[in-house]
Enzyme design. Structure first.
Site, short mmCIF file in Angstrom:
data_model
loop_
_atom_site.label_atom_id
_atom_site.label_comp_id
_atom_site.label_asym_id
_atom_site.label_seq_id
_atom_site.Cartn_x
_atom_site.Cartn_y
_atom_site.Cartn_z
N ARG A 47 -2.79 -10.16 4.87
CA ARG A 47 -3.27 -10.31 3.48
C ARG A 47 -2.20 -9.70 2.58
O ARG A 47 -1.96 -8.50 2.64
CB ARG A 47 -4.61 -9.58 3.34
CG ARG A 47 -5.24 -9.65 1.97
CD ARG A 47 -6.55 -8.85 1.96
NE ARG A 47 -7.14 -8.86 0.64
CZ ARG A 47 -6.79 -8.04 -0.34
NH1 ARG A 47 -5.85 -7.13 -0.14
NH2 ARG A 47 -7.38 -8.12 -1.53
N LYS A 52 0.83 -1.21 0.00
CA LYS A 52 0.00 0.00 0.00
C LYS A 52 0.86 1.26 0.00
O LYS A 52 2.03 1.24 0.32
CB LYS A 52 -1.00 -0.03 1.17
CG LYS A 52 -2.16 -0.98 0.84
CD LYS A 52 -3.27 -0.98 1.84
CE LYS A 52 -4.38 -1.93 1.33
NZ LYS A 52 -5.36 -2.25 2.35
N1 PMM Z 1 -7.34 -4.08 0.91
C1 PMM Z 1 -7.71 -4.16 -0.37
C2 PMM Z 1 -8.66 -5.10 -0.80
N2 PMM Z 1 -9.22 -5.94 0.07
N3 PMM Z 1 -9.46 -6.74 2.27
C3 PMM Z 1 -9.15 -6.66 3.56
N4 PMM Z 1 -9.75 -7.49 4.46
N5 PMM Z 1 -8.23 -5.77 4.03
C4 PMM Z 1 -7.59 -4.89 3.21
O1 PMM Z 1 -6.79 -4.07 3.69
C5 PMM Z 1 -7.93 -4.93 1.82
C6 PMM Z 1 -8.88 -5.89 1.39
C7 PMM Z 1 -7.11 -3.22 -1.38
O2 PMM Z 1 -5.86 -3.59 -1.75
P1 PMM Z 1 -5.44 -4.65 -2.92
O3 PMM Z 1 -5.54 -3.96 -4.23
O4 PMM Z 1 -4.10 -5.01 -2.52
O5 PMM Z 1 -6.35 -5.82 -2.95
#
Ligand code: PMM
Length: 296
Positions: A244, A204
């Site tokens: 994640r 991020k």
């Molecule tokens: N961030 C993204 C998408 N899904 N789900 C959870 N539980 N927590 C997060 O911080 C989160 C998520 C956005 O980022 P990405 O593009 O890396 O998926």
């Protein structure tokens, strides 16, 4: 949790996994590398992203979930839509990950209650296209925790079992970098609310900003994996049940070091690959199983 964004415009791997076959191949690779769960998402949530029709999200997500589940991979579905959550679980997903914590779709609570699967409730204030305007806090940790607990109450009223809820502070969602770092520094306070905690810091912008000194994140998202792994280890040490991440191997190694550090080196192997999908999902929410899970 390995991230599998089946979207053409996701900020970090946009376009790379579009097409079910390529997505499945990448999901299988993350499972081989040790991901407990592969998190399949079909709608970008990057700041400013526009929503897509549910039918489009379904067509991106469901075939990939079905194929990975058939191959024995534990799959979660990253969606704000009850219809997608329902179809994904029917296709073999064992967990629903909702970045809106049930706020985006009023049907989500009852659907998750009916499905009876573990449910990630993330802190969320507004849709992606307007979330930056809502990044205003006097006490970010206190407000995030109390807003999350309000969600748990509302979801409980809709029939969701609190014993199946995982909380997520929602790094980068209606938050500036200083808010994200405050939440990480006080992760134990989030954990003290009594629920398993998931941390989604991977690649991020606030990580890029800390590396480059530039508010826009500076470095390319892919150049942030070593820094992400460091955050993963620290999050695990602070009690996170799950991280994640895009690059599974580096974060798994980092988390293993945190576990070995904490138990004097008795944790020689994470052992995650030997657990069945059901065991992996159950370990998220059952205190007895969580106690023996690799990240604790
Ligand atoms: N961030 C993204 C998408 N899904 N789900 C959870 N539980 N927590 C997060 O911080 C989160 C998520 C956005 O980022 P990405 O593009 O890396 O998926």
């Amino acid at each position: 949790m390995g991230i599998l964004n089946v979207t053409p415009d996701s900020f970090s791997d946009g376009g790379r996994h579009v097409g079910a076959r390529r997505a499945v191949r990448h999901g299988l690779r993350m499972a081989r590398e040790g991901a407990d769960l592969v998190d399949v998402g079909g709608e970008s949530t990057r700041p400013g992203a526009e929503p897509i029709p549910v039918a489009e999200e379904l067509s991106r997500v469901v075939p990939v979930v079905r194929e990975l589940a058939r191959a024995g991979v534990s799959v979660s579905v990253d969606t704000m839509h009850a219809e997608v959550a329902y179809a994904a679980v029917q296709a073999g997903a064992c967990l629903v990950n909702d970045v809106s914590g049930g706020l985006a779709d009023p049907a989500m609570g009852a659907t998750v209650a009916e499905l009876g699967v573990p449910y990630v409730v993330m802190h969320w204030r507004a849709p992606s296209r307007e979330m930056d305007r809502h990044a205003i806090y006097r006490d970010v940790v206190g407000e995030v925790v109390s807003e999350l607990l309000r969600r748990v109450d509302a979801l409980g009223a809709a029939g969701v079992d609190p014993g199946r809820v995982i909380l997520d502070p929602g790094l980068g969602f209606a938050k500036h970098a200083a808010h994200d770092w405050r939440l990480l520094a006080e992760l134990r306070t989030v954990r003290a609310a009594g629920f398993p905690v998931l941390v989604g810091a991977s690649r991020k912008r606030f990580i890029g900003a800390a590396l480059s000194g530039r508010a826009d994140g500076g470095t390319a998202p892919r150049a942030r994996d070593a820094a992400t792994a460091a955050v993963s280890a620290l999050a695990a040490a602070a009690g996170a049940a799950c991280v994640r991440v895009h690059d599974v191997r580096s974060s798994l190694h980092a988390v293993c070091m945190a576990a070995a550090w904490a138990d004097g080196g008795r944790t020689l192997s994470p052992g995650v690959a030997r657990r069945t999908p059901d065991e992996k999902c159950a370990s998220w929410v059952s205190p007895e199983k969580a106690a023996s899970a690799s990240l604790r």
